[in-house]
Design a protein around this motif. Structure first.
Motif, PDB file in Angstrom:
ATOM      1  N   ALA A  72      14.802  16.229  49.172  1.00 13.53           N
ATOM      2  CA  ALA A  72      15.382  17.498  48.715  1.00 13.53           C
ATOM      3  C   ALA A  72      15.464  18.484  49.865  1.00 13.53           C
ATOM      4  CB  ALA A  72      14.548  18.082  47.573  1.00 13.53           C
ATOM      5  N   TYR A  73      14.420  18.507  50.691  1.00 17.40           N
ATOM      6  CA  TYR A  73      14.436  19.377  51.873  1.00 17.40           C
ATOM      7  C   TYR A  73      15.595  19.010  52.793  1.00 17.40           C
ATOM      8  CZ  TYR A  73      13.086  21.295  56.398  1.00 17.40           C
ATOM      9  OH  TYR A  73      13.093  21.949  57.604  1.00 17.40           O
ATOM     10  N   GLY A  74      15.810  17.708  52.981  1.00 15.80           N
ATOM     11  CA  GLY A  74      16.921  17.261  53.816  1.00 15.80           C
ATOM     12  C   GLY A  74      18.261  17.661  53.229  1.00 15.80           C
ATOM     13  N   ALA A  75      18.391  17.604  51.903  1.00 20.24           N
ATOM     14  CA  ALA A  75      19.645  17.993  51.254  1.00 20.24           C
ATOM     15  C   ALA A  75      19.897  19.487  51.415  1.00 20.24           C
ATOM     16  CB  ALA A  75      19.607  17.619  49.774  1.00 20.24           C
ATOM     17  N   VAL A  76      18.834  20.294  51.356  1.00 21.19           N
ATOM     18  CA  VAL A  76      18.974  21.736  51.573  1.00 21.19           C
ATOM     19  C   VAL A  76      19.453  22.016  52.993  1.00 21.19           C
ATOM     20  CG1 VAL A  76      17.706  23.901  51.799  1.00 21.19           C
ATOM     21  CG2 VAL A  76      17.318  22.431  49.817  1.00 21.19           C
ATOM     22  N   ALA A  77      18.853  21.334  53.967  1.00 13.91           N
ATOM     23  CA  ALA A  77      19.268  21.510  55.356  1.00 13.91           C
ATOM     24  C   ALA A  77      20.735  21.145  55.539  1.00 13.91           C
ATOM     25  CB  ALA A  77      18.391  20.665  56.273  1.00 13.91           C
ATOM     26  N   SER A  78      21.165  20.075  54.878  1.00 16.45           N
ATOM     27  CA  SER A  78      22.562  19.655  54.962  1.00 16.45           C
ATOM     28  C   SER A  78      23.483  20.683  54.309  1.00 16.45           C
ATOM     29  CB  SER A  78      22.741  18.294  54.288  1.00 16.45           C
ATOM     30  OG  SER A  78      21.992  17.297  54.944  1.00 16.45           O
TER      31      SER A  78
ATOM     32  N   GLY B 180       6.567   8.683  44.873  1.00 16.63           N
ATOM     33  CA  GLY B 180       7.932   9.020  44.493  1.00 16.63           C
ATOM     34  C   GLY B 180       8.173  10.516  44.502  1.00 16.63           C
ATOM     35  N   GLY B 181       7.220  11.283  44.005  1.00 16.40           N
ATOM     36  CA  GLY B 181       7.360  12.735  43.984  1.00 16.40           C
ATOM     37  C   GLY B 181       7.455  13.331  45.373  1.00 16.40           C
ATOM     38  N   LEU B 182       6.592  12.881  46.273  1.00 17.76           N
ATOM     39  CA  LEU B 182       6.618  13.398  47.646  1.00 17.76           C
ATOM     40  C   LEU B 182       7.908  13.001  48.358  1.00 17.76           C
ATOM     41  CD1 LEU B 182       2.916  12.756  48.743  1.00 17.76           C
ATOM     42  CD2 LEU B 182       3.979  14.940  48.117  1.00 17.76           C
ATOM     43  N   LEU B 183       8.353  11.776  48.148  1.00 15.33           N
ATOM     44  CA  LEU B 183       9.610  11.345  48.765  1.00 15.33           C
ATOM     45  C   LEU B 183      10.786  12.179  48.264  1.00 15.33           C
ATOM     46  CD1 LEU B 183       9.308   7.450  48.796  1.00 15.33           C
ATOM     47  CD2 LEU B 183       9.625   8.916  50.789  1.00 15.33           C
TER      48      LEU B 183
ATOM     49  N   ALA C  68      18.460  20.285  44.232  1.00 14.96           N
ATOM     50  CA  ALA C  68      17.779  20.789  43.036  1.00 14.96           C
ATOM     51  C   ALA C  68      17.303  19.642  42.152  1.00 14.96           C
ATOM     52  CB  ALA C  68      18.713  21.712  42.260  1.00 14.96           C
ATOM     53  N   VAL C  69      18.157  18.626  41.982  1.00 12.74           N
ATOM     54  CA  VAL C  69      17.783  17.471  41.156  1.00 12.74           C
ATOM     55  C   VAL C  69      16.605  16.732  41.776  1.00 12.74           C
ATOM     56  CG1 VAL C  69      18.542  15.209  40.326  1.00 12.74           C
ATOM     57  CG2 VAL C  69      20.064  17.183  40.136  1.00 12.74           C
ATOM     58  N   LEU C  70      16.670  16.509  43.089  1.00 12.44           N
ATOM     59  CA  LEU C  70      15.588  15.796  43.768  1.00 12.44           C
ATOM     60  C   LEU C  70      14.282  16.584  43.716  1.00 12.44           C
ATOM     61  CD1 LEU C  70      17.555  14.457  46.852  1.00 12.44           C
ATOM     62  CD2 LEU C  70      16.455  13.057  45.118  1.00 12.44           C
ATOM     63  N   ALA C  71      14.376  17.896  43.975  1.00 14.09           N
ATOM     64  CA  ALA C  71      13.170  18.725  43.942  1.00 14.09           C
ATOM     65  C   ALA C  71      12.573  18.755  42.542  1.00 14.09           C
ATOM     66  CB  ALA C  71      13.492  20.138  44.415  1.00 14.09           C
ATOM     67  N   GLY C  72      13.426  18.935  41.532  1.00 10.57           N
ATOM     68  CA  GLY C  72      12.931  18.950  40.154  1.00 10.57           C
ATOM     69  C   GLY C  72      12.291  17.634  39.760  1.00 10.57           C
ATOM     70  N   SER C  73      12.933  16.532  40.139  1.00  9.62           N
ATOM     71  CA  SER C  73      12.368  15.215  39.829  1.00  9.62           C
ATOM     72  C   SER C  73      11.055  15.004  40.566  1.00  9.62           C
ATOM     73  CB  SER C  73      13.363  14.116  40.221  1.00  9.62           C
ATOM     74  OG  SER C  73      14.578  14.246  39.502  1.00  9.62           O
TER      75      SER C  73
END
Length: 221
Positions: free
Chosen positions: A88-94, A80-83, A204-209
């Motif tokens: 999060a990386y994809g959201a940053v790119a977007s 779950g953490g890696l996913l 940020a939420v995804l990366a933090g989680s």
């Protein structure tokens, strides 16, 4: 207590569970502002389908096996953490490009579904509170609300042990995944800059989680 009151109580409880910020709502938000309401709704359906699966598995006892197995839970935290970090990386790119080049309409559904399936906290909920909703007793639905829950405790107590409360719970979740994307799309139409802001916040939420999940996994080793 009347059937209507039980249904309403279940709906309030479902909304209380679905509304707080977290990885699932981050995915729904990103899909909504970048691809529109239907994409956000499909992402919400993915998360809800995972809840349905957990509920059914809990009824037959399989979720209890996961809860009793530290090794399996550690693997789930790592996965779950890696996913979450990947998404999060994809959201940053977007957020940087203001658009999502991937036109796969099922992406958000699969993303939310997989994230939910690897969320040990979701498993723990259905093992404890979720299955407990079908056992005779009482549920203080407003006490589950974040921040204000303690001050509202005791004001909306409903009877558990009836299928109506589960129906109400999922109805509340459906209401959220219908309304939340609609609100975000409406906001984007009024202020175009909302889309990248939501994408950055979701990242940020995804990366933090994701980091929290990996830290939890490391503490279990």
């Amino acid at each position: 207590m009347s059937l209507a009151a039980t249904l309403v109580g279940g709906m309030v409880f479902g909304l209380a569970l679905a509304a707080p910020p977290g990885p699932m709502n981050a995915v729904i938000a990103t899909e909504s502002v970048l691809r529109g309401w239907s994409a956000g709704f499909r992402a919400g359906l993915g998360a809800m389908l995972a809840d349905v699966c957990f509920f059914l598995l809990a009824l037959v006892g399989l979720v209890a096996f996961v809860q009793r197995s530290p090794a399996v839970r550690t693997v789930l935290f790592v996965a779950g953490g890696l996913l979450m970090l990947y998404f999060a990386y994809g959201a940053v790119a977007s957020a940087r490009s203001f658009v999502d080049d991937d036109v796969d309409e099922g992406k958000g559904f699969r993303k939310a579904f997989v994230l939910a399936l690897t969320n040990p906290f979701q498993i723990a909920f259905w093992l404890t509170v979720g299955v407990g909703l079908l056992e005779p007793g009482q549920l203080d639905v407003l006490a589950a609300l974040p921040v204000v829950g303690q001050s509202l405790a005791g004001r909306a107590v409903v009877q558990t042990g009836e299928p109506a409360i589960i129906v109400g719970l999922f109805a509340g979740v459906v209401a959220w995944i219908l309304g939340f994307p609609a609100a975000l799309v409406s906001a984007r139409r009024r202020v175009e800059s909302v889309a990248p802001v939501v994408a950055w916040l979701s990242a940020a939420v995804l990366a933090g989680s994701g980091l929290l999940f990996l830290a939890e996994a490391a503490s279990r080793l």
